[in-house]
Motif scaffolding. Structure first.
Motif, PDB file in Angstrom:
ATOM      1  N   MET A   8       0.825  -1.134   0.132  1.00 30.27           N
ATOM      2  CA  MET A   8      -0.081  -0.114  -0.150  1.00 30.27           C
ATOM      3  C   MET A   8       0.883   1.567  -0.167  1.00 30.27           C
ATOM      4  O   MET A   8       1.965   1.166   0.368  1.00 30.27           O
ATOM      5  CB  MET A   8      -0.933  -0.034   1.355  1.00 30.27           C
ATOM      6  CG  MET A   8      -2.032  -1.045   1.204  1.00 30.27           C
ATOM      7  SD  MET A   8      -3.084  -0.959   2.604  1.00 30.27           S
ATOM      8  CE  MET A   8      -4.071   0.396   2.076  1.00 30.27           C
ATOM      9  N   ASP A   9       0.331   2.168  -0.365  1.00 26.31           N
ATOM     10  CA  ASP A   9       0.885   3.650  -0.494  1.00 26.31           C
ATOM     11  C   ASP A   9       0.380   4.428   0.778  1.00 26.31           C
ATOM     12  O   ASP A   9      -0.632   4.567   1.190  1.00 26.31           O
ATOM     13  CB  ASP A   9       0.670   4.261  -1.715  1.00 26.31           C
ATOM     14  CG  ASP A   9       1.437   5.484  -1.969  1.00 26.31           C
ATOM     15  OD1 ASP A   9       2.352   5.620  -1.354  1.00 26.31           O
ATOM     16  OD2 ASP A   9       0.893   6.434  -3.033  1.00 26.31           O
ATOM     17  N   LEU A  10       1.376   4.831   1.513  1.00 24.67           N
ATOM     18  CA  LEU A  10       0.996   5.846   2.808  1.00 24.67           C
ATOM     19  C   LEU A  10       2.146   6.719   2.993  1.00 24.67           C
ATOM     20  O   LEU A  10       3.131   6.535   2.584  1.00 24.67           O
ATOM     21  CB  LEU A  10       0.784   4.992   3.908  1.00 24.67           C
ATOM     22  CG  LEU A  10       2.033   4.248   4.768  1.00 24.67           C
ATOM     23  CD1 LEU A  10       1.439   4.012   5.986  1.00 24.67           C
ATOM     24  CD2 LEU A  10       2.395   3.033   3.988  1.00 24.67           C
TER      25      LEU A  10
ATOM     26  N   HIS B 120       5.323  -2.145   0.989  1.00 31.73           N
ATOM     27  CA  HIS B 120       4.543  -1.000   1.054  1.00 31.73           C
ATOM     28  C   HIS B 120       5.290   0.200   0.554  1.00 31.73           C
ATOM     29  O   HIS B 120       6.684   0.350   0.890  1.00 31.73           O
ATOM     30  CB  HIS B 120       3.902  -0.706   2.415  1.00 31.73           C
ATOM     31  CG  HIS B 120       3.157  -1.627   3.005  1.00 31.73           C
ATOM     32  ND1 HIS B 120       1.639  -1.948   2.481  1.00 31.73           N
ATOM     33  CD2 HIS B 120       3.255  -2.858   3.572  1.00 31.73           C
ATOM     34  CE1 HIS B 120       1.312  -3.085   3.184  1.00 31.73           C
ATOM     35  NE2 HIS B 120       2.035  -3.386   3.910  1.00 31.73           N
TER      36      HIS B 120
ATOM     37  N   ARG C 283      -6.034   8.702   0.243  1.00 31.63           N
ATOM     38  CA  ARG C 283      -4.813   8.832   1.002  1.00 31.63           C
ATOM     39  C   ARG C 283      -4.885   8.231   2.348  1.00 31.63           C
ATOM     40  O   ARG C 283      -5.752   8.564   3.121  1.00 31.63           O
ATOM     41  CB  ARG C 283      -4.290  10.204   1.019  1.00 31.63           C
ATOM     42  CG  ARG C 283      -4.249  10.982  -0.600  1.00 31.63           C
ATOM     43  CD  ARG C 283      -3.948  12.143  -0.342  1.00 31.63           C
ATOM     44  NE  ARG C 283      -3.975  13.023  -1.605  1.00 31.63           N
ATOM     45  CZ  ARG C 283      -5.297  13.495  -2.207  1.00 31.63           C
ATOM     46  NH1 ARG C 283      -6.526  13.500  -1.434  1.00 31.63           N
ATOM     47  NH2 ARG C 283      -5.216  14.190  -3.339  1.00 31.63           N
TER      48      ARG C 283
ATOM     49  N   ARG D 154      -9.648  -1.840   5.599  1.00 32.09           N
ATOM     50  CA  ARG D 154      -8.957  -1.186   4.318  1.00 32.09           C
ATOM     51  C   ARG D 154      -7.456  -1.029   4.749  1.00 32.09           C
ATOM     52  O   ARG D 154      -6.875  -1.275   3.859  1.00 32.09           O
ATOM     53  CB  ARG D 154      -9.742   0.079   3.990  1.00 32.09           C
ATOM     54  CG  ARG D 154      -9.099   0.600   2.569  1.00 32.09           C
ATOM     55  CD  ARG D 154      -9.045   2.230   2.234  1.00 32.09           C
ATOM     56  NE  ARG D 154     -10.297   2.696   2.726  1.00 32.09           N
ATOM     57  CZ  ARG D 154     -10.329   4.219   2.670  1.00 32.09           C
ATOM     58  NH1 ARG D 154      -9.381   4.789   2.357  1.00 32.09           N
ATOM     59  NH2 ARG D 154     -11.333   4.718   3.136  1.00 32.09           N
ATOM     60  N   LEU D 155      -7.285  -0.689   5.928  1.00 27.92           N
ATOM     61  CA  LEU D 155      -5.933  -0.541   6.225  1.00 27.92           C
ATOM     62  C   LEU D 155      -5.352  -1.862   6.688  1.00 27.92           C
ATOM     63  O   LEU D 155      -4.029  -1.941   7.329  1.00 27.92           O
ATOM     64  CB  LEU D 155      -5.675   0.388   7.624  1.00 27.92           C
ATOM     65  CG  LEU D 155      -6.245   1.691   7.211  1.00 27.92           C
ATOM     66  CD1 LEU D 155      -6.160   2.536   8.406  1.00 27.92           C
ATOM     67  CD2 LEU D 155      -5.673   2.457   6.014  1.00 27.92           C
TER      68      LEU D 155
ATOM     69  N   PRO E  96      -3.596  -4.577   5.611  1.00 23.55           N
ATOM     70  CA  PRO E  96      -2.630  -4.803   5.269  1.00 23.55           C
ATOM     71  C   PRO E  96      -1.419  -4.236   5.982  1.00 23.55           C
ATOM     72  O   PRO E  96      -0.129  -4.677   6.088  1.00 23.55           O
ATOM     73  CB  PRO E  96      -2.435  -4.575   3.585  1.00 23.55           C
ATOM     74  CG  PRO E  96      -3.944  -4.556   3.297  1.00 23.55           C
ATOM     75  CD  PRO E  96      -4.567  -4.005   4.293  1.00 23.55           C
ATOM     76  N   ILE E  97      -1.466  -2.890   6.355  1.00 22.30           N
ATOM     77  CA  ILE E  97      -0.670  -2.067   7.043  1.00 22.30           C
ATOM     78  C   ILE E  97      -0.386  -2.748   8.253  1.00 22.30           C
ATOM     79  O   ILE E  97       0.728  -3.036   8.814  1.00 22.30           O
ATOM     80  CB  ILE E  97      -1.058  -0.587   7.198  1.00 22.30           C
ATOM     81  CG1 ILE E  97      -1.098   0.053   5.764  1.00 22.30           C
ATOM     82  CG2 ILE E  97      -0.198   0.195   7.916  1.00 22.30           C
ATOM     83  CD1 ILE E  97      -1.288   1.514   5.673  1.00 22.30           C
TER      84      ILE E  97
END
Length: 301
Positions: A1-3, A24, A61, A144-145, A147-148
């Motif tokens: 993921m992109d964070l 990520h 985002r 939604r988060l 995977p983080i």
């Protein structure tokens, strides 16, 4: 993921590295040239401003905060939120007061921005061992988060969980730290008793190592006790001054509000406060009173 991440200090940096290991993409706000170099060497994309950070992220985002609790979080959220759009998520991974978290969540919800509180434990060992993460917020957003959180935790199915609505993550972490105060105090007192039993000349590091396996008091804190005694058996050069970062105080205050007796956590907090008073007026008063009513000798400085 992109964070994006704001705050790359003692925990933020290692957390970013753990996320990078799982593929990520992490963009981080860096405030110094030295920080830029260090971040780039670790694979983080550094930026110089909040605007640059937001522009580098694809909607919706995710911006993760790892900054000190209190005004710093409010200031950052106030500057960040106008740059975000509906559906974006701000995650507070620091040790904020859960009541502040609830307030921030309500304010951001009016703008369509989601606010997730991630009570995070693991300290400097998190990069190697993973972090214990207690998450509060809307169920769909937390999912939604996922995977983080799975990347940061010790294992995808261990050490983390969605514990409730907004504020629940920070509330749970607050109580976690209150319990930690009591456990640390008990270890400190127990080892002090053994140290003062001079006739046995106990090797405290040896005792700690024995207790680490098969004992009912074994724990990670005991592992750290053994490590500290191995490095410095007499704790030479360490001042008997114990700081606190707020969570113990909040836990005690919450216990009072809820009419829940929490004597161990409360006394552990008070012991920390007492450790900072090198010129204890209250103890001087006790000595003076004993002299007044009983003529007992007072020890002079």
């Amino acid at each position: 993921m992109d964070l994006g991440m704001i705050g790359m200090g003692r925990m933020g940096g290692p957390m970013a590295q753990r996320l990078l290991r799982d593929g990520h993409r992490v963009t981080a706000l860096a405030r110094s040239r030295d920080a830029f170099k260090q971040l780039e060497e670790k694979g983080v994309v550094p930026v110089e401003s909040l605007e640059d950070l937001v522009n580098k992220l694809k909607p919706p985002r995710i911006v993760w905060l790892m900054i000190p609790a209190g005004a710093a979080v409010d200031d950052t959220v106030d500057m960040l939120s106008p740059l975000l759009t509906a559906g974006d998520v701000i995650v507070d991974g620091g040790n904020s007061n859960y009541k502040d978290t609830q307030r921030r969540s309500q304010s951001l919800a009016a703008k369509g921005i989601h606010f997730v509180d991630s009570g995070t434990s693991g300290g400097v060992w998190g990069l190697e061992n993973g972090y214990s993460i207690m998450v509060g917020g809307e169920e769909g957003v937390v999912e939604r988060l996922r995977p983080i959180f799975e990347s940061l935790a010790p294992a995808p199915d261990k050490g983390w969980g969605h514990v409730g609505p907004s504020g629940a993550g920070h509330f749970t972490k607050m109580v976690h730290n209150g319990i930690e105060y009591g456990m640390m105090q008990a270890y400190g007192e127990g080892f002090a008793i053994m140290r003062h039993k001079k006739e046995f000349n106990l090797d405290l590091h040896q005792v700690a190592e024995i207790w680490r396996d098969g004992s009912v008091v074994q724990s990670w804190l005991l592992d750290l006790t053994a490590a500290a005694l191995s490095e410095n058996p007499d704790l030479v050069g360490i001042a008997p001054y114990v700081a606190d970062s707020g969570e113990g105080r909040w836990t005690v205050a919450e216990a009072i509000d809820l009419n829940v007796a929490a004597p161990v956590i409360t006394l552990a907090l008070l012991q920390r406060l007492q450790s900072r008073d090198s010129e204890s007026f209250s103890n001087k008063m006790l000595s003076a009173l004993r002299n007044q009513f009983g003529g007992h000798e007072m020890k002079k400085q």
